[in-house]
Design an enzyme around this catalytic site. Structure first.
Site, short mmCIF file in Angstrom:
data_model
loop_
_atom_site.label_atom_id
_atom_site.label_comp_id
_atom_site.label_asym_id
_atom_site.label_seq_id
_atom_site.Cartn_x
_atom_site.Cartn_y
_atom_site.Cartn_z
N CYS A 7 0.31 -0.99 0.19
CA CYS A 7 0.45 -0.17 -0.25
C CYS A 7 1.69 1.40 0.02
O CYS A 7 1.65 1.28 1.10
CB CYS A 7 -0.91 -0.10 1.14
SG CYS A 7 -2.35 1.59 1.08
N CYS A 10 0.31 3.88 3.48
CA CYS A 10 1.35 2.82 3.79
C CYS A 10 2.11 3.71 4.54
O CYS A 10 2.49 3.41 5.20
CB CYS A 10 0.86 1.49 4.24
SG CYS A 10 -1.27 1.11 4.63
N ASP A 33 -1.29 15.70 -2.69
CA ASP A 33 -1.24 15.96 -3.76
C ASP A 33 -0.64 15.80 -4.87
O ASP A 33 0.12 16.81 -4.70
CB ASP A 33 -2.69 15.41 -4.20
CG ASP A 33 -3.25 14.73 -4.94
OD1 ASP A 33 -2.98 14.66 -6.26
OD2 ASP A 33 -3.94 13.84 -4.87
N HIS A 49 -4.26 1.19 7.94
CA HIS A 49 -4.54 0.89 6.73
C HIS A 49 -6.37 0.38 6.79
O HIS A 49 -6.91 -0.74 7.30
CB HIS A 49 -4.09 -0.29 5.91
CG HIS A 49 -4.24 -0.71 4.52
ND1 HIS A 49 -4.23 0.17 3.35
CD2 HIS A 49 -5.31 -1.47 4.14
CE1 HIS A 49 -4.86 -0.50 2.38
NE2 HIS A 49 -5.32 -1.51 2.67
N ASN A 93 -13.80 9.53 -2.83
CA ASN A 93 -13.37 8.54 -3.76
C ASN A 93 -13.63 6.91 -3.25
O ASN A 93 -12.84 6.68 -2.28
CB ASN A 93 -12.74 8.84 -4.99
CG ASN A 93 -12.74 10.14 -5.48
OD1 ASN A 93 -13.41 10.79 -5.77
ND2 ASN A 93 -11.19 10.03 -5.81
N GLY A 99 -14.48 6.16 -8.11
CA GLY A 99 -12.67 7.04 -8.54
C GLY A 99 -12.05 6.40 -7.54
O GLY A 99 -10.49 6.91 -8.00
N HIS A 104 -6.63 3.19 0.02
CA HIS A 104 -6.25 2.93 1.44
C HIS A 104 -7.25 4.03 1.31
O HIS A 104 -7.48 5.81 0.71
CB HIS A 104 -4.61 3.60 1.51
CG HIS A 104 -4.39 3.92 3.00
ND1 HIS A 104 -3.70 3.21 3.97
CD2 HIS A 104 -5.10 4.71 3.37
CE1 HIS A 104 -3.82 3.93 5.06
NE2 HIS A 104 -4.31 4.73 4.80
N HIS A 106 -8.69 7.51 1.57
CA HIS A 106 -8.60 8.37 1.93
C HIS A 106 -9.19 10.40 2.22
O HIS A 106 -10.50 10.10 0.49
CB HIS A 106 -7.22 8.98 1.27
CG HIS A 106 -7.19 8.93 -0.43
ND1 HIS A 106 -7.73 7.45 -0.83
CD2 HIS A 106 -7.28 9.77 -1.27
CE1 HIS A 106 -8.00 7.69 -1.72
NE2 HIS A 106 -7.40 8.78 -2.41
N HIS A 108 -9.92 14.06 0.02
CA HIS A 108 -8.87 15.52 -0.28
C HIS A 108 -9.83 15.86 -0.47
O HIS A 108 -10.53 16.49 0.18
CB HIS A 108 -9.55 15.11 -1.88
CG HIS A 108 -8.80 13.82 -2.92
ND1 HIS A 108 -7.67 13.71 -3.11
CD2 HIS A 108 -9.14 12.99 -3.29
CE1 HIS A 108 -6.86 12.70 -4.06
NE2 HIS A 108 -8.33 11.86 -3.74
#
Length: 119
Positions: A7, A10, A33, A49, A93, A99, A104, A106, A108
């Protein structure tokens, strides 16, 4: 905390892959990003995770609350203008049809002066 060896998030949270860190505590890591969609664009991830938002349960409520509580403060620190004229967007997403590219969880956090709309 579980850290699957393949990952990428991770590995970023563990420091084995470099990133432009925005924030870190015992349970959460935030970083810029690498392909930003906005003048301000960073990711908030749990260090543990969790594959996606579809896998969270009641045991994750405090961690998700912490992530959402951090987002406004970090957005301002990273250059977003204050609410209500300014602001930011949070996107998670989830799954292939949603998408999600990295499996993992997250968030945005995107903001800054327009035109940055991409969808």
């Amino acid at each position: 905390m579980s850290h699957p060896e393949n990952c990428i998030f991770c590995k970023i949270a563990a420091g084995s892959i470099p990133s432009r860190k925005v924030y870190e505590d015992e349970h959460i890591f935030a970083f810029h990003d690498i392909n930003p969609w906005a003048p301000v664009h960073f990711l908030l991830i749990p260090k543990a995770h969790i594959a996606s938002l579809a896998q969270v349960g009641p045991e994750h409520e405090a961690m998700l609350g912490r992530m959402l509580t951090l987002a406004p403060r970090l957005a301002l620190e990273q250059g977003c203008n204050p609410y209500p004229e300014g602001g930011f967007r949070i996107v998670s997403n989830t799954g292939v049809e949603g998408g999600q590219e990295v499996q993992h969880l997250h968030l945005h956090v995107m903001g800054g002066a327009r035109p940055w709309l991409r969808g």
